[in-house]
Design a protein around this motif. Structure first.
Motif, PDB file in Angstrom:
ATOM      1  N   ASP A 186       4.462  29.980  22.160  1.00  0.00           N
ATOM      2  CA  ASP A 186       3.764  28.772  22.487  1.00  0.00           C
ATOM      3  C   ASP A 186       2.668  28.276  21.987  1.00  0.00           C
ATOM      4  N   GLN A 227       3.896  20.221  19.474  1.00  0.00           N
ATOM      5  CA  GLN A 227       4.321  21.640  19.793  1.00  0.00           C
ATOM      6  C   GLN A 227       5.171  22.040  18.593  1.00  0.00           C
ATOM      7  N   TYR A 228       4.968  23.528  18.156  1.00  0.00           N
ATOM      8  CA  TYR A 228       5.747  23.929  17.305  1.00  0.00           C
ATOM      9  C   TYR A 228       6.875  24.808  17.853  1.00  0.00           C
ATOM     10  N   GLU A 229       8.118  24.215  17.801  1.00  0.00           N
ATOM     11  CA  GLU A 229       9.012  25.005  18.711  1.00  0.00           C
ATOM     12  C   GLU A 229       9.837  26.113  18.010  1.00  0.00           C
ATOM     13  N   ASP A 230       9.502  27.253  18.627  1.00  0.00           N
ATOM     14  CA  ASP A 230       9.928  28.608  18.120  1.00  0.00           C
ATOM     15  C   ASP A 230       9.924  29.731  19.259  1.00  0.00           C
ATOM     16  N   ASN A 258      12.427  29.995  14.179  1.00  0.00           N
ATOM     17  CA  ASN A 258      12.341  28.720  13.438  1.00  0.00           C
ATOM     18  C   ASN A 258      11.960  29.198  11.884  1.00  0.00           C
TER      19      ASN A 258
END
Length: 393
Positions: A385, A333-336, A161
């Motif tokens: 996560d 949630q931080y999508e990475d 990301n």
């Protein structure tokens, strides 16, 4: 016959401006070994050895003993480690300058008090000039900064990301003009450094940390001490501000370090205005799990963390903890993920962990490095996560 790409001992002495006796002494003490020794006993050094020598001389200049230096040195001369080391050494020099300036200022105050027949605070003066204590503090800061930098660099360089964690957090914060903001556990102030151009001028940001060293780093990195920014030593469990002072409180990867998380939540609620918002960053149980599996494959006795922080306050249990104090709790949630094809930053990350890994890696470091390089061939995926709880009072 001279080996190509290497310095002879004489050339190395001239490059570094040190004596042959010093070079031999460092060799005998296992602080700086030559990269190559010929059959005839001639010693040869490389550019990497020069970089390592720079590290030794800088730490020696800062007042560390050779025993400390041997313990503090990185075990690898890879460019990645050297850059980290130089950055940390710069911070140590800056800390030393600040400490000496404070000593000079206190001595001036004592002199002025004596000349004006006022009582001198000798305790304050003696505390400041305890050099041994200062060395101990700087040594701890060196290790802490090294560990933090290893983790930050892995995420910055290899995360999928490209928005970045701190710009994403700032986006979730929804900062508005005229707000009063409190950050708990500021670290190096990255939220404000990476989003400096987005800040409204008519806001007030109080940056805090329990560590005086981290707060100094944040003050330097942010580079501002004006109507917008102020700085204070502060514990989450005892916030030294009045009730209903802040519109927004930021606690990024902080609450799981608190001895009493419930008390920290109550203190945050107390200082938030009605309708105020808490942004609390944390991890989930799947975070970086592939790294733990990888090192356990090398040696199944290795545990990278004696305690999983997400077990104390994480994605899975954070909502229940917060709802005992707040009514509105939302997880974002931080999508990475991390995709990496270079073993060195990953090795640096592993060595920075708070577990028992050094007990099983230190004596077979070369074997571990070879193992990691083989595992990274073709690329390696690491789950991230992480996210925030957005909480309203």
């Amino acid at each position: 016959m001279k080996k190509e790409g290497y310095y002879s001992t004489g050339e190395f002495m001239k490059q570094a401006n040190i004596t042959k006796k010093t070079i031999r002494y460092y060799d005998e003490k296992n602080i700086l070994k030559p990269s190559f020794v010929s059959d005839s006993g001639a010693r040869y050094y490389t550019e990497k050895d020069l970089a390592k020598l720079q590290q030794i001389l800088l730490l020696k200049y800062l007042g560390f003993s050779l025993g400390d230096i041997k313990e503090m040195q990185v075990d690898d001369a890879d460019k990645h480690f050297i850059v980290n080391s130089l950055n940390i050494q710069q911070k140590l020099v800056e800390d030393r300058i600040e400490q000496l300036q404070l000593v000079a200022s206190t001595i001036r105050e004592a002199t002025d008090d004596l000349q004006a027949d006022r009582e001198v605070d000798w305790t304050k003066l003696f505390e400041l000039i305890q050099v041994a204590d200062l060395e101990s503090i700087l040594k701890k800061q060196y290790k802490d900064a090294s560990n933090i930098m290893a983790r930050i660099n892995l995420h910055k360089q290899y995360s999928v990301n490209k928005q970045g964690w701190f710009p994403w957090i700032y986006e979730q914060m929804q900062v508005k003009p005229e707000q009063k903001i409190l950050e708990l556990g500021c670290g190096a102030g990255d939220i404000w450094v990476e989003n400096a151009e987005k800040l409204p001028e008519d806001i007030s940001i109080t940056v805090t940390d329990i560590s005086d060293g981290m707060l100094r780093d944040a003050r330097r990195e942010i580079g501002r001490e004006d109507a917008v920014f102020s700085y204070a030593i502060c514990s989450c469990e005892s916030i030294p501000f009045a009730d209903e002072t802040f519109d927004l409180v930021v606690a990024n990867h902080v609450l799981f370090y608190c001895d009493d998380i419930g008390q920290a939540c109550r203190e945050i609620r107390r200082v938030l205005k009605p309708g105020g918002v808490l942004v609390a960053g944390t991890y989930g149980s799947a975070h970086m799990k592939e790294i733990s599996r990888l090192v356990m494959e090398f040696d199944d006795r290795i545990i990278l963390a004696a305690e999983n922080l997400y077990d104390r306050f994480g994605k899975e249990n954070g909502s229940d903890i917060l709802q005992s104090t707040f009514e509105q709790v939302e997880w974002r949630q931080y999508e990475d993920a991390i995709e990496i094809d270079d073993a060195e930053p990953l090795i640096s990350y592993v060595l920075s962990c708070h577990g028992n890994q050094n007990q099983y890696i230190a004596h077979k470091y070369k074997e571990f490095r070879t193992f990691m390089k083989k595992k990274i061939v073709g690329g390696f995926h690491i789950t991230k996560d992480a996210g925030i709880f957005l909480v309203k009072k």
